[in-house]
Write a protein that holds these residues in place. Structure first.
Motif, PDB file in Angstrom:
ATOM      1  N   PRO A  40      34.036  31.250  56.523  1.00 22.09           N
ATOM      2  CA  PRO A  40      32.548  30.835  56.409  1.00 22.09           C
ATOM      3  C   PRO A  40      31.585  32.168  56.299  1.00 22.09           C
ATOM      4  O   PRO A  40      31.992  33.107  57.162  1.00 22.09           O
ATOM      5  N   ALA A  41      30.625  32.174  55.647  1.00 20.59           N
ATOM      6  CA  ALA A  41      29.730  33.294  55.656  1.00 20.59           C
ATOM      7  C   ALA A  41      28.442  33.113  56.078  1.00 20.59           C
ATOM      8  O   ALA A  41      27.758  33.940  56.624  1.00 20.59           O
ATOM      9  N   THR A  42      28.047  31.923  56.255  1.00 24.00           N
ATOM     10  CA  THR A  42      26.896  31.644  57.117  1.00 24.00           C
ATOM     11  C   THR A  42      27.097  30.616  57.970  1.00 24.00           C
ATOM     12  O   THR A  42      28.152  29.914  58.246  1.00 24.00           O
ATOM     13  N   ILE A  43      25.911  30.521  58.977  1.00 24.50           N
ATOM     14  CA  ILE A  43      26.182  29.516  59.881  1.00 24.50           C
ATOM     15  C   ILE A  43      26.159  27.958  59.409  1.00 24.50           C
ATOM     16  O   ILE A  43      27.222  27.075  60.052  1.00 24.50           O
ATOM     17  N   GLU A  44      25.570  27.474  58.371  1.00 23.60           N
ATOM     18  CA  GLU A  44      25.893  26.389  57.717  1.00 23.60           C
ATOM     19  C   GLU A  44      27.304  25.970  57.382  1.00 23.60           C
ATOM     20  O   GLU A  44      27.900  25.285  57.516  1.00 23.60           O
ATOM     21  N   GLU A  45      27.829  27.275  56.793  1.00 28.20           N
ATOM     22  CA  GLU A  45      29.289  27.086  56.203  1.00 28.20           C
ATOM     23  C   GLU A  45      30.111  27.109  57.663  1.00 28.20           C
ATOM     24  O   GLU A  45      31.334  26.362  57.275  1.00 28.20           O
ATOM     25  N   CYS A  46      29.850  27.498  58.735  1.00 32.01           N
ATOM     26  CA  CYS A  46      30.755  27.500  59.779  1.00 32.01           C
ATOM     27  C   CYS A  46      30.880  25.543  59.953  1.00 32.01           C
ATOM     28  O   CYS A  46      31.826  25.379  60.411  1.00 32.01           O
ATOM     29  N   THR A  84      29.179  38.955  56.644  1.00 34.92           N
ATOM     30  CA  THR A  84      28.231  40.239  55.926  1.00 34.92           C
ATOM     31  C   THR A  84      27.589  39.666  54.923  1.00 34.92           C
ATOM     32  O   THR A  84      26.742  40.437  54.166  1.00 34.92           O
ATOM     33  N   LYS A  85      27.697  38.436  54.200  1.00 31.56           N
ATOM     34  CA  LYS A  85      27.200  38.161  53.112  1.00 31.56           C
ATOM     35  C   LYS A  85      25.754  38.246  52.938  1.00 31.56           C
ATOM     36  O   LYS A  85      25.099  39.031  52.052  1.00 31.56           O
ATOM     37  N   GLY A  86      24.860  37.895  54.004  1.00 32.49           N
ATOM     38  CA  GLY A  86      23.690  37.969  54.036  1.00 32.49           C
ATOM     39  C   GLY A  86      23.112  39.479  53.570  1.00 32.49           C
ATOM     40  O   GLY A  86      22.274  39.649  53.060  1.00 32.49           O
ATOM     41  N   ALA A  87      23.575  40.319  54.703  1.00 32.67           N
ATOM     42  CA  ALA A  87      23.368  41.606  54.784  1.00 32.67           C
ATOM     43  C   ALA A  87      23.682  42.351  53.600  1.00 32.67           C
ATOM     44  O   ALA A  87      22.811  43.318  52.933  1.00 32.67           O
ATOM     45  N   HIS A 105      31.280  37.754  46.778  1.00 32.67           N
ATOM     46  CA  HIS A 105      31.775  37.270  48.323  1.00 32.67           C
ATOM     47  C   HIS A 105      33.018  36.588  48.409  1.00 32.67           C
ATOM     48  O   HIS A 105      32.857  35.391  47.933  1.00 32.67           O
ATOM     49  N   LEU A 106      33.990  36.788  49.088  1.00 34.39           N
ATOM     50  CA  LEU A 106      35.096  35.996  49.145  1.00 34.39           C
ATOM     51  C   LEU A 106      35.089  35.091  50.259  1.00 34.39           C
ATOM     52  O   LEU A 106      34.744  35.403  51.374  1.00 34.39           O
ATOM     53  N   THR A 107      35.559  33.763  50.017  1.00 36.46           N
ATOM     54  CA  THR A 107      35.636  32.780  50.967  1.00 36.46           C
ATOM     55  C   THR A 107      37.064  32.324  51.315  1.00 36.46           C
ATOM     56  O   THR A 107      37.352  32.273  52.574  1.00 36.46           O
ATOM     57  N   PHE A 108      37.818  32.420  50.313  1.00 35.21           N
ATOM     58  CA  PHE A 108      39.418  32.232  50.305  1.00 35.21           C
ATOM     59  C   PHE A 108      40.068  33.480  50.495  1.00 35.21           C
ATOM     60  O   PHE A 108      39.886  34.108  49.280  1.00 35.21           O
ATOM     61  N   LEU A 109      40.609  33.925  51.640  1.00 35.49           N
ATOM     62  CA  LEU A 109      41.349  35.246  51.837  1.00 35.49           C
ATOM     63  C   LEU A 109      42.878  35.056  51.210  1.00 35.49           C
ATOM     64  O   LEU A 109      43.353  35.945  51.078  1.00 35.49           O
ATOM     65  N   SER A 110      43.180  33.760  51.573  1.00 33.77           N
ATOM     66  CA  SER A 110      44.704  33.407  51.595  1.00 33.77           C
ATOM     67  C   SER A 110      44.705  31.872  51.178  1.00 33.77           C
ATOM     68  O   SER A 110      44.532  31.116  52.003  1.00 33.77           O
ATOM     69  N   PRO A 153      26.364  43.969  63.875  1.00 30.83           N
ATOM     70  CA  PRO A 153      26.256  43.453  62.588  1.00 30.83           C
ATOM     71  C   PRO A 153      26.013  44.776  61.576  1.00 30.83           C
ATOM     72  O   PRO A 153      25.141  45.481  61.977  1.00 30.83           O
ATOM     73  N   LEU A 154      26.302  44.511  60.410  1.00 32.03           N
ATOM     74  CA  LEU A 154      25.790  45.478  59.479  1.00 32.03           C
ATOM     75  C   LEU A 154      24.437  45.488  59.304  1.00 32.03           C
ATOM     76  O   LEU A 154      23.884  44.189  59.084  1.00 32.03           O
ATOM     77  N   ARG A 155      23.913  46.768  59.125  1.00 28.67           N
ATOM     78  CA  ARG A 155      22.207  46.467  58.693  1.00 28.67           C
ATOM     79  C   ARG A 155      22.091  46.664  57.278  1.00 28.67           C
ATOM     80  O   ARG A 155      22.642  47.571  56.633  1.00 28.67           O
ATOM     81  N   PRO A 156      21.256  45.702  56.614  1.00 32.23           N
ATOM     82  CA  PRO A 156      20.870  45.884  55.061  1.00 32.23           C
ATOM     83  C   PRO A 156      20.647  47.364  54.698  1.00 32.23           C
ATOM     84  O   PRO A 156      21.192  47.672  53.707  1.00 32.23           O
ATOM     85  N   GLY A 157      19.957  48.031  55.252  1.00 25.33           N
ATOM     86  CA  GLY A 157      19.431  49.429  55.317  1.00 25.33           C
ATOM     87  C   GLY A 157      20.684  50.197  55.034  1.00 25.33           C
ATOM     88  O   GLY A 157      20.696  51.100  54.318  1.00 25.33           O
ATOM     89  N   ALA A 158      21.843  50.264  56.103  1.00 24.29           N
ATOM     90  CA  ALA A 158      22.817  51.121  56.014  1.00 24.29           C
ATOM     91  C   ALA A 158      23.742  50.732  54.742  1.00 24.29           C
ATOM     92  O   ALA A 158      24.100  51.649  54.186  1.00 24.29           O
ATOM     93  N   ILE A 159      23.793  49.385  54.489  1.00 27.20           N
ATOM     94  CA  ILE A 159      24.720  48.975  53.525  1.00 27.20           C
ATOM     95  C   ILE A 159      24.070  49.927  52.011  1.00 27.20           C
ATOM     96  O   ILE A 159      24.627  50.209  51.329  1.00 27.20           O
ATOM     97  N   LEU A 160      22.645  49.601  51.946  1.00 25.83           N
ATOM     98  CA  LEU A 160      22.103  50.231  50.879  1.00 25.83           C
ATOM     99  C   LEU A 160      22.308  51.663  50.742  1.00 25.83           C
ATOM    100  O   LEU A 160      22.768  52.314  49.650  1.00 25.83           O
ATOM    101  N   ASN A 161      22.393  52.515  51.783  1.00 33.70           N
ATOM    102  CA  ASN A 161      22.488  53.808  51.878  1.00 33.70           C
ATOM    103  C   ASN A 161      23.960  53.980  51.344  1.00 33.70           C
ATOM    104  O   ASN A 161      24.393  54.899  50.412  1.00 33.70           O
ATOM    105  N   ALA A 162      25.022  53.144  51.797  1.00 36.42           N
ATOM    106  CA  ALA A 162      26.308  53.473  51.382  1.00 36.42           C
ATOM    107  C   ALA A 162      26.391  52.979  49.946  1.00 36.42           C
ATOM    108  O   ALA A 162      27.271  53.976  49.240  1.00 36.42           O
ATOM    109  N   ILE A 163      25.687  52.050  49.304  1.00 35.44           N
ATOM    110  CA  ILE A 163      25.770  51.961  47.804  1.00 35.44           C
ATOM    111  C   ILE A 163      25.187  53.097  47.190  1.00 35.44           C
ATOM    112  O   ILE A 163      25.768  53.497  46.365  1.00 35.44           O
TER     113      ILE A 163
END
Ligand SMILES: Cc1ncc(C[n+]2csc(CCOP(=O)(O)OP(=O)(O)O)c2C)c(N)n1
Ligand code: SF4
Ligand SMILES: [Mg+2]
Lengths: 316, 638, 334
Positions: free
Chosen positions: B382-388, B527-530, B549-554, B618-628
């Motif tokens: 699950p990627a979100t609380i709702e999906e939990c 990490t989906k939201g970030a 974003h992958l939900t099913f990994l296997s 948790p990953l910060r969106p800003g850090a992900i942006l830098n990585a991108i």
């Protein structure tokens, strides 16, 4: 009492009558002379006498020679993993208190790898029967020392002889808070074995029975004394335990032991001068864990309406 | 993300009693933190603030700031405790980068946040000033040192006499300052005071009325003080979603989802961060006739769940890393014997005891392959609380329909994040009905695999005619121990086939953003939201990047190879360890990759790169942006 | 005490048995729902059903058109069969929702006690009737002779042995003059529990006639004593009597001998002189005397035990003999 019963199940008229043969599955593949054969016969006799429905009866085991047991019963069986018969049995009983559950374990299975579960299963005191088929050795894996191997006994892993004194499964069980039924019997005296199983089956709670079991393949001499010399055996007799009247002629050493007396039970268990068989302890007043689930069953609709109310608490 | 909007005139600001000329900053998102020593109620303040914000129609994500020590002495950075709340005029899907506003009840807890780089360079620091002129010289000195240490940033530090103001109302401001601070924040963010008062009343509903009254008094006092002394505020507009919402954390959502799925037996052994699921379940199950079994260890918990599942309705077990390790043998048994089972792993940092309270996504490969022998099973994340919530319903159904183990991978980020989602409309079809105990037709065997699909009917104790012994040994269709050389090959194929069949029913995942481009970011789980926030920001910067974003990994979702082929570069972003390509000794050949990157490479033969971090947060969106930005292929900037 | 309160107390006393029954109804309703779910109707769209079962998490991710045929969505139930099962399901759900009132009934003045009990049990017994209907529908069997509408009425004479072992308890309000207890004997089978809340003038020992070794019989004016009824596994009857009646408990689980099972707390001395409705004074006196004679034999046995100096097992021979004699003399057929 369990929390509910299936009326659909009741609706099926059932006038079957079960014979010994109805409980027999595959031909047992234990070594000739292996004590497990006698236990199997006694258990099949018990089921016949109690007329247990094969579909409502479950044998759970671990891994070992003794754990092959379920394959030879025509009931439901669960041949699980080494040492873990008791958690599986617990799960079955918690979900399906209507089933009769028997766990069959070897000494390595129960007293070594499964020791943690064993101690806790005693404490949970779930209404089921646990049989420890104690041959004082690892049979299936070919003669390694077990926790119950006599001191000095040579094995493939301790060729110099077992260094430590053996663990005493009876004292351990009797030492666990909330133990409710502890008995010992020997597979070579079928009537005693049967009578003990019967008491265990009728006890409400976790009935632990240690069965001394011969393993002619690896320890042919182990119980020789006790088998050939009746004086080595002492019977604990009591109307609330095993009376063994038929054995009066053979086993003269009989002690009247009240199974409510835990102190006496512990003394008897501790003293190794005799092979003492009978019911050591029994107390049906002990709390049983499955009773925590004595709750009303709800329909899906009702469940969801309760859940909806729960959501109110989180509503914004 | 914030635009300064100097607004003159009280009516425009909308706040009660706001001074003329108050400067209002309009923000799409704004992040505020409240930090204190443990026991000063910062968390309660933040929870109420989050709840009112959700009620006012904002997107909200709240996450706890947990002290590093269990019983720290006061005024210690390691004791910093509280919450971060991110609110938005759009749904908020993650905890954000750094905070714009921080309320610190002392200088040391401020230092803690400063050192973790949790605050924006120009953050507004609202700090209790009682320490500055404290009678204890050491404390005064610590204040001076702290101010010196944070002076390398451009913080706007506002000293506030919280203690003094609270003393006008209560004797012991340690209990109550939090509500005064709540009042202050309500002013800053223009929160509805009546809602706040109602929320306070609800929070203290089990206590005496006086307590509520006193706290509301403090609330109003904090609000008035701010109105008189702070000439600024923020405006975060409501999203405009009128559906009723619920707000909870991911563990609560998992617990409620389990109930909704009709699973009514959970076996567990306490382990952070999974334990709180069982706290909720323990309570919930009392009302639903279910049972939470706290076993003697994780092995037993798995065994109990398996015994229960085998004999009836699917049961589940819930754990985190070290517990998952212990359950390994039993999971293998469930797969071998085709017993439906749901295993929830709320991931934390590992290996070993690792980072018990902190997030990681390091259990992916263990969840997929952590079994000796071939043990195919379904893994979903699950990627979100709702999906939990909803994933538990699907997990149970799939486990039963395919007679298999379904692993649900949540993590500490979802477990502790609190966020609203539309209130589920409950459907009785979710609830598992009791299993089929009707007689087994003559001749049917317990593993009569459909040679195409590998599926077979479950035989459950109680079904007349179905008696058999289930075994973890290799077995044939009749559950007889396999002595024949060919059986194990066939049985393995049948267990494996089920995954292929399930995969054939999955739809290809959708790409967020343009269907082709320079770079595709692939993630899974929390990490989906970030990631989406960062990717959208990157596109605004003009980068050609999309994400998936992958939900099913296997089994893995289908169509990945084709999707990947439309991008110049594919990068996974994950919270697990991978070697940095330019670290000493690291070569393309020996570089150890992020776990999803391994998986994707192995499955679809594409050169997938990765960017991963294990910072215990948790990953910060800003850090992900830098990585991108860094990972963009040559000439990627359009 | 007003009779509503006494009925509430009676219901409270049997609440465990009642809850067990209600739970069983819920469990069975769920099982029938399971049948309806597995065996889908011929005209149903399996994908719609699957979409519901899998919930929103699967929406957009799982292709139901592909999944439905794979996981064996049967289409086996004919319209008629499905309708029958659906009606049975609804009957169970109605019972589940009905609340306490299905466990109570009142004998009309000058009415027939057994008839009321029988009818009331026939009403709750619909739970069994519904379960049977499902079996009949699934296996396409016609209901046996004597069954009219099993979802309306399914009285105890139709119950099988297993059903009688799970029978619903019942609380019956009755005027003393209508309390012809002997008529209940044949209903006290399996685990049937009957509580009588007796109003107005009553005979002193009407329940004496029901004492047989396997049946719990309690006559009291103290509702706390009803707990013994709920605790015993077999059949049992209890009467909450007006003041002045005999008070005794007969609990089979207490032991093999009557002396162990029977405990007479109060035995009125005055013998009744007047008929109560159709219950003659002679009959009332008979019942009281029977209780008195049982009390006497119980006391005699107690003395024997004291004299032989043992109460502890194994039971002394005198005790065994006495209990055997009593067993043989008074009661058969249990
Ligand atoms: C986890 C695990 N460890 C070890 C084994 C190997 N093993 C199988 S049976 C056994 C011991 C059997 O001895 P016991 O329980 O006394 O049973 P017996 O064969 O004597 O009846 C061992 C060590 C195993 N199957 N699984
Ligand atoms: S090895 Fe020993 S225990 Fe195993 S079957 Fe042979 S005799 Fe029995
Ligand atoms: Mg052994």
């Amino acid at each position: 009492m369990s929390s509910a019963c299936s009326l659909l199940h009741l609706a099926e008229a059932d006038d079957r009558e079960f014979k010994m043969g109805d409980y027999e599955a595959a031909v047992a593949r234990w070594c000739p002379g292996c004590g497990d054969h006698s236990v199997l016969t006694a258990v099949q006799r018990l089921l016949t006498e109690e007329q247990l429905k094969p579909e409502d009866t479950v044998f759970v085991s671990g891994i070992g020679c003794s754990s092959r047991f379920p394959h030879y019963m025509k009931t439901y069986g669960f041949h699980g993993t080494h040492g873990r018969a008791l958690p599986i049995s617990t799960g079955i009983k918690l979900n399906r208190p209507d089933l009769e559950v028997f766990a069959v374990m070897g000494d390595g299975d129960c007293v070594s790898i499964g020791a943690g579960h064993w101690v806790h299963a005693i404490r949970y005191n779930i209404d089921m029967v646990a049989l420890l088929l104690d041959n004082n050795i690892y049979g299936l894996t070919k003669m390694q020392t077990s926790p119950t191997t006599p001191q000095g006994q040579k094995s493939n892993t301790q060729p110099q002889g077992s260094w430590l004194p053996p663990m005493n499964p009876l004292s351990v069980t009797l030492g666990v808070t909330n133990a409710s039924f502890v008995a010992q019997t020997v597979e070579w005296v079928p009537s005693h074995l049967f009578a003990t199983l019967k008491e265990a089956f009728h006890h409400k709670g976790f009935s632990f029975v240690r069965i001394l079991q011969r393993c002619p393949a690896y320890l042919p001499k182990l119980f020789e004394d006790a088998i050939t010399d009746p004086e080595r055996i002492e019977l604990l007799v009591h109307p609330d335990g095993v009376e063994a009247k038929d054995l009066e002629g053979v086993y003269k050493d009989r002690v009247y032991h009240d199974p409510t007396d835990i102190d006496a039970a512990r003394r008897f268990a501790e003293d190794q001068s005799k092979v003492r068989i009978g019911v050591y302890f029994r107390d049906e007043s002990r709390p049983r864990y499955e009773e925590t689930r004595h709750l009303p069953t709800l329909t899906a609709e009702e469940k969801l309406s309760v859940l909806d109310q729960e959501f109110d608490r989180y509503a914004v | 993300m914030e635009t300064k909007l100097p607004i003159v005139g009280a009516d425009a600001s909308g706040g009660k009693g706001s001074p003329k000329g108050r400067q209002i900053t309009q923000a799409k998102m704004s992040t505020v933190e409240i930090v204190s020593d443990p026991g000063e109620g910062a968390q309660k303040c933040a929870q109420i603030f989050g709840a009112i914000s959700a009620k006012m129609g904002n997107g909200v994500w709240t996450v706890e700031i947990i002290p590093a020590e269990i019983q720290p002495p006061p005024r210690l950075p390691a004791g910093a405790s509280g919450n971060r709340i991110r609110i938005g005029s759009v749904p908020v899907t993650n905890w954000g980068d750094r905070s714009k506003v921080v309320v610190a009840l002392n200088d040391q807890v401020l230092l803690a946040r400063h050192r973790l780089d949790a605050l924006e360079d120009d953050a507004i620091v609202l700090i209790e000033n009682m320490w500055k002129d404290h009678t204890d010289e050491d404390i005064r000195q610590q204040w001076v040192d702290a101010m010196e240490e944070v002076s390398d940033r451009n913080y706007r530090i506002i000293e506030i006499p919280m203690e003094e103001e609270c003393l006008k109302i209560v004797d012991n401001p340690r209990r109550g300052k939090n509500m005064w601070v709540l009042g202050l924040l309500c002013y800053l963010y223009d929160r509805d005071l009546e809602l706040a008062a109602a929320q306070i009343a609800d929070t203290f509903r089990k206590k005496a009325q006086e307590i509520t009254d006193r706290n509301v008094e403090l609330l109003n006092a904090g609000f008035s003080w701010a109105a008189e002394n702070l000439g600024f505020g923020f405006e975060v507009r409501p999203i405009g979603d009128d559906r009723p919402h619920v707000v909870m954390n991911g563990n609560e959502a998992l617990a409620m989802g389990a109930v909704a799925s009709g699973m009514d037996l959970a076996a567990m052994y306490p382990i952070t961060p999974a334990t709180s699921v069982s706290h909720h379940l323990g309570e919930e199950f009392l009302k639903f006739g279910g049972l939470l079994h706290q076993a003697e260890d994780e092995i037993a918990a798995a065994g109990v769940a398996i015994g229960a599942s085998w004999s009836g309705k699917c049961a589940f077990t819930i754990t985190s890393g070290p517990g998952l390790a212990l359950k390994t043998e039993f999971i293998g048994l469930a797969i071998m014997t085709e017993i439906p089972l749901v295993v929830v792993d709320v991931q934390r940092g590992g290996p070993s005891t690792g980072l018990p309270t902190k997030v990681e996504q390091s259990d992916l490969l263990a969840a997929l392959y952590g079994q000796p022998g071939d043990a195919p099973r379904v893994v979903i994340a699950p990627a979100t609380i709702e999906e939990c919530f909803y994933s538990m319903i699907t997990a149970r159904k799939i486990a039963e329909a395919f007679r298999t183990v379904v692993m649900v991978l949540s993590d500490a980020n979802l477990a502790t994040g609190v966020s609203p989602f539309p209130r589920p409309e409950l459907d009785p079809s979710w609830v598992a009905a009791p299993p089929d105990l009707s007689p087994i037709p003559e001749g049917l065997r317990p593993y009569d695999w459909d040679p195409q699909t590998g599926l077979s009917r479950r035989f459950i104790p109680g079904s007349p005619g179905g008696m058999h012994t289930l075994t973890g040994l290799a077995h044939d269709e009749g559950s007889k121990v396999a002595y024949d050389s060919e059986i194990n090959q066939r049985a393995s194929a049948m267990r494996s086939r089920k995954l292929a069949v399930f995969q054939s029913t999955l739809k290809p995942p959708s790409v967020n953003g343009p269907e082709e481009g320079d770079m595709l970011v692939v993630g899974w789980g929390s990490t989906k939201g970030a990631i989406e926030e960062a990717v959208e920001e990157a596109r605004e910067e003009g980068l050609s990047v999309s994400n998936l974003h992958l939900t099913f990994l296997s089994p893995l979702e289908p169509g990945l190879k084709e999707i990947f082929s439309r991008f110049k570069k594919v990068v996974t972003i994950e919270i697990n360890y991978s070697d940095e390509p330019d670290d000493p000794y690291i070569t393309p050949e020996n570089r150890r990759l992020g776990q999803l990157a391994w998986l994707l490479r192995a499955h679809i033969l594409v050169d997938v790169d990765c960017w991963t971090r294990v910072l215990g947060e948790p990953l910060r969106p800003g850090a992900i942006l830098n990585a991108i930005r860094e990972k963009m292929p040559e000439g990627g900037v359009s | 005490m007003p009779s509503e309160d006494r009925i509430a107390q009676a219901l409270e006393a049997i609440s465990d048995t009642k809850d067990f029954f209600v739970s069983s109804v819920a469990m069975s309703a769920e099982e029938v729902r399971g049948v309806l779910e597995r065996e889908r109707g011929v005209n149903e769209n399996p994908q719609v059903r699957l979409a519901h079962e899998l919930g929103p998490f699967a929406a957009g991710r799982i292709d139901l058109e592909r999944l439905a045929p794979v996981i064996g969505v049967n289409e086996t139930l004919g319209e008629e069969t499905r309708r029958k099962i659906q009606s049975a399901f609804e009957a169970l759900m109605d019972l589940k929702k009905a609340g306490d009132e299905i466990f109570t009934a009142k004998v009309p003045l000058d009415g027939y006690l057994r008839g009321t009990v029988f009818a009331a049990l026939g009403r709750v017994g619909v739970a069994f009737g519904a379960a049977r209907s499902v079996e009949w529908a699934l296996h396409d069997i016609a209901p046996p002779e004597g069954v009219e509408d099993a979802l309306e009425r399914f009285p105890p004479n139709l119950w099988n042995r297993a059903e009688r072992g799970c029978s619903p308890p019942i609380v019956i309000e009755v005027e003393g003059q209508d309390l012809r207890a002997a008529s209940l004997g044949e209903l006290l089978e399996g685990s049937q529990k009957i509580v009588l809340v007796v109003n107005g003038p009553a005979a002193p020992a009407p329940l004496v006639r029901l004492i047989t070794p396997g049946v719990t019989v309690i006559q009291t004016d103290d509702p706390t004593q009803l707990s013994a009824l709920a605790a015993s596994p077999g059949p049992g009857v209890a009467a909450l009597m007006p003041e002045g009646a005999a008070k005794f408990t007969h609990v089979p689980g207490e032991g093999k001998g009557l002396n162990e099972r029977l405990n007479v707390e109060y035995l009125p001395e005055k013998e009744p002189k007047r008929a109560l409705g159709a219950i003659s004074a002679f009959q009332q006196v008979e019942e009281l005397r029977q209780l008195a004679s049982m009390t006497a034999s119980v006391e005699a046995m107690a003395t024997m035990e004291v004299e032989s100096g043992s109460g502890a097992p194994p039971m002394d021979e005198a005790g065994q003999l006495a209990s055997w004699l009593i067993h043989q003399a008074n009661f058969t057929g249990v």
